[in-house]
Scaffold this motif. Sequence first.
Motif, PDB file in Angstrom:
ATOM      1  N   TRP A 104      38.654 -13.939  71.272  1.00 11.30           N
ATOM      2  CA  TRP A 104      37.375 -14.635  71.123  1.00 11.30           C
ATOM      3  C   TRP A 104      36.848 -14.500  69.701  1.00 11.30           C
ATOM      4  O   TRP A 104      36.306 -15.457  69.125  1.00 11.30           O
ATOM      5  N   THR A 105      36.998 -13.319  69.123  1.00 11.83           N
ATOM      6  CA  THR A 105      36.526 -13.100  67.762  1.00 11.83           C
ATOM      7  C   THR A 105      37.312 -13.949  66.771  1.00 11.83           C
ATOM      8  O   THR A 105      36.737 -14.556  65.858  1.00 11.83           O
ATOM      9  N   LEU A 106      38.628 -14.009  66.964  1.00  4.95           N
ATOM     10  CA  LEU A 106      39.472 -14.824  66.082  1.00  4.95           C
ATOM     11  C   LEU A 106      39.099 -16.302  66.171  1.00  4.95           C
ATOM     12  O   LEU A 106      38.960 -16.982  65.147  1.00  4.95           O
ATOM     13  N   LEU A 107      38.923 -16.798  67.393  1.00  7.01           N
ATOM     14  CA  LEU A 107      38.585 -18.213  67.571  1.00  7.01           C
ATOM     15  C   LEU A 107      37.233 -18.549  66.950  1.00  7.01           C
ATOM     16  O   LEU A 107      37.079 -19.586  66.290  1.00  7.01           O
ATOM     17  N   PHE A 108      36.257 -17.678  67.140  1.00  7.22           N
ATOM     18  CA  PHE A 108      34.938 -17.950  66.586  1.00  7.22           C
ATOM     19  C   PHE A 108      34.958 -17.884  65.057  1.00  7.22           C
ATOM     20  O   PHE A 108      34.327 -18.697  64.380  1.00  7.22           O
ATOM     21  N   THR A 109      35.719 -16.928  64.509  1.00  3.51           N
ATOM     22  CA  THR A 109      35.828 -16.822  63.053  1.00  3.51           C
ATOM     23  C   THR A 109      36.516 -18.045  62.469  1.00  3.51           C
ATOM     24  O   THR A 109      36.115 -18.552  61.410  1.00  3.51           O
ATOM     25  N   MET A 110      37.538 -18.536  63.149  1.00  2.27           N
ATOM     26  CA  MET A 110      38.207 -19.753  62.693  1.00  2.27           C
ATOM     27  C   MET A 110      37.254 -20.942  62.735  1.00  2.27           C
ATOM     28  O   MET A 110      37.252 -21.791  61.828  1.00  2.27           O
ATOM     29  N   TYR A 111      36.424 -20.994  63.765  1.00  4.32           N
ATOM     30  CA  TYR A 111      35.420 -22.059  63.858  1.00  4.32           C
ATOM     31  C   TYR A 111      34.461 -21.998  62.664  1.00  4.32           C
ATOM     32  O   TYR A 111      34.148 -23.021  62.038  1.00  4.32           O
TER      33      TYR A 111
ATOM     34  N   LEU B 154      30.155 -12.537  60.519  1.00  5.30           N
ATOM     35  CA  LEU B 154      31.473 -11.927  60.366  1.00  5.30           C
ATOM     36  C   LEU B 154      31.444 -10.452  60.738  1.00  5.30           C
ATOM     37  O   LEU B 154      32.491  -9.837  60.932  1.00  5.30           O
ATOM     38  N   GLY B 155      30.252  -9.881  60.863  1.00  2.80           N
ATOM     39  CA  GLY B 155      30.117  -8.477  61.219  1.00  2.80           C
ATOM     40  C   GLY B 155      30.024  -8.214  62.705  1.00  2.80           C
ATOM     41  O   GLY B 155      29.752  -7.081  63.120  1.00  2.80           O
ATOM     42  N   PHE B 156      30.259  -9.243  63.519  1.00  2.00           N
ATOM     43  CA  PHE B 156      30.205  -9.085  64.974  1.00  2.00           C
ATOM     44  C   PHE B 156      31.603  -9.116  65.573  1.00  2.00           C
ATOM     45  O   PHE B 156      32.474  -9.861  65.117  1.00  2.00           O
TER      46      PHE B 156
ATOM     47  N   GLN C 211      32.137  -0.757  64.307  1.00  2.00           N
ATOM     48  CA  GLN C 211      32.565  -2.071  64.787  1.00  2.00           C
ATOM     49  C   GLN C 211      32.229  -3.161  63.774  1.00  2.00           C
ATOM     50  O   GLN C 211      33.002  -4.113  63.597  1.00  2.00           O
ATOM     51  N   ALA C 212      31.084  -3.028  63.110  1.00  3.62           N
ATOM     52  CA  ALA C 212      30.712  -4.017  62.092  1.00  3.62           C
ATOM     53  C   ALA C 212      31.696  -3.976  60.927  1.00  3.62           C
ATOM     54  O   ALA C 212      32.106  -5.028  60.402  1.00  3.62           O
ATOM     55  N   ILE C 213      32.086  -2.768  60.510  1.00  3.28           N
ATOM     56  CA  ILE C 213      33.041  -2.643  59.406  1.00  3.28           C
ATOM     57  C   ILE C 213      34.391  -3.247  59.787  1.00  3.28           C
ATOM     58  O   ILE C 213      35.002  -4.006  59.017  1.00  3.28           O
ATOM     59  N   LEU C 214      34.874  -2.904  60.992  1.00  2.00           N
ATOM     60  CA  LEU C 214      36.139  -3.473  61.462  1.00  2.00           C
ATOM     61  C   LEU C 214      36.065  -4.993  61.531  1.00  2.00           C
ATOM     62  O   LEU C 214      37.009  -5.699  61.157  1.00  2.00           O
ATOM     63  N   ALA C 215      34.927  -5.495  62.009  1.00  3.90           N
ATOM     64  CA  ALA C 215      34.755  -6.942  62.131  1.00  3.90           C
ATOM     65  C   ALA C 215      34.747  -7.607  60.762  1.00  3.90           C
ATOM     66  O   ALA C 215      35.401  -8.648  60.555  1.00  3.90           O
ATOM     67  N   PHE C 216      34.025  -7.033  59.809  1.00  2.00           N
ATOM     68  CA  PHE C 216      33.978  -7.611  58.469  1.00  2.00           C
ATOM     69  C   PHE C 216      35.363  -7.647  57.835  1.00  2.00           C
ATOM     70  O   PHE C 216      35.736  -8.643  57.201  1.00  2.00           O
ATOM     71  N   VAL C 217      36.122  -6.572  58.011  1.00  2.00           N
ATOM     72  CA  VAL C 217      37.461  -6.519  57.411  1.00  2.00           C
ATOM     73  C   VAL C 217      38.365  -7.595  58.024  1.00  2.00           C
ATOM     74  O   VAL C 217      38.978  -8.401  57.315  1.00  2.00           O
ATOM     75  N   GLY C 218      38.464  -7.589  59.356  1.00  2.00           N
ATOM     76  CA  GLY C 218      39.354  -8.546  60.012  1.00  2.00           C
ATOM     77  C   GLY C 218      38.880  -9.978  59.925  1.00  2.00           C
ATOM     78  O   GLY C 218      39.655 -10.889  59.576  1.00  2.00           O
ATOM     79  N   ASN C 219      37.619 -10.219  60.235  1.00  2.00           N
ATOM     80  CA  ASN C 219      37.089 -11.583  60.233  1.00  2.00           C
ATOM     81  C   ASN C 219      37.081 -12.202  58.845  1.00  2.00           C
ATOM     82  O   ASN C 219      37.326 -13.403  58.688  1.00  2.00           O
TER      83      ASN C 219
ATOM     84  N   LEU D 258      19.951  -5.794  59.609  1.00  2.00           N
ATOM     85  CA  LEU D 258      18.803  -6.237  60.405  1.00  2.00           C
ATOM     86  C   LEU D 258      19.198  -6.464  61.853  1.00  2.00           C
ATOM     87  O   LEU D 258      18.467  -6.098  62.783  1.00  2.00           O
ATOM     88  N   TYR D 259      20.374  -7.058  62.066  1.00  2.00           N
ATOM     89  CA  TYR D 259      20.835  -7.317  63.428  1.00  2.00           C
ATOM     90  C   TYR D 259      21.092  -6.005  64.179  1.00  2.00           C
ATOM     91  O   TYR D 259      20.818  -5.913  65.379  1.00  2.00           O
TER      92      TYR D 259
END
Length: 260
Positions: free
Chosen positions: A45-52, A86-88, A127-135, A176-177
């Motif tokens: 889901w994260t990959l698909l949303f990032t691609m979007y 990208l941090g989610f 999780q935000a750091i991992l998300a920023f790196v991968g996304n 902030l989020y």
Amino acid sequence: MEAIKAEFVITGGARRDQDKIMTIMKQAWTITRQDLRNNPYVLLWTLLFTMYLGFTISFVVSIELGKSGALNPAADFVMLVLTPFLGFIYNHRTFKYLQEDSYTHMLAFLRTLPILVSAVIMSRIQQAILAFVGNSVVFFMLLFTLSGTLRVYAGPGFFISFALTWIGYGMLIQALYIYLEFLRRGKAYFWLSLVIMVICGMISVIVRIYGANLVSITAVFIKEWQLLSPVMWGALAMGSLAILVSYRITLRRLVRRDLA
């Protein structure tokens, strides 16, 4: 969630003898790891949303910085609004926060476990750091590949610096989020998120009124300085500081928050 509880019960005694910082990091990583395990489709889901996001912004930026040179604020708006996303990591809790107040329920459960409150917040930061790196890898690869206007600045130094500059901004808003996730219920989180988007829109319009464009200014400035860009280092410093401040304020207030 039960797997998290079982693991903490088994290892809780040994961890009390460890350094506090290491304990926080280890407990936080346990939460992060179990959260990923309990959501088997989260990476998809994260990959698909990032691609979007990458497809959407690349076309807007191409229009924005095209040969016509139009200063339409659309590119600034989508970059300001969507880059922090990208941090989610996109799981059930992310999509159901408004309908089920999922963040509050998650916090209420974690409060029943023998873990530090600071570890819960640190897990979210991990999780935000991992998300920023991968996304960001997926997002900016699509952005540079599909947006012909950014390719004119070709060069690995430019690409890395441009990406890190906007990641720094994304970290600033992500702070902030994080604060809102832990300290506001679902509906309040939703409305305050809209306020953030409105502010981004206002900034885009104001910049347009003065005949400028944040995306093009960023690209031109970074083209000159590359990896020595003070804009990049300043953005990363501000983003890191914002995460630290968010952690401290959230920790202080979360201890006193009523989750009933």
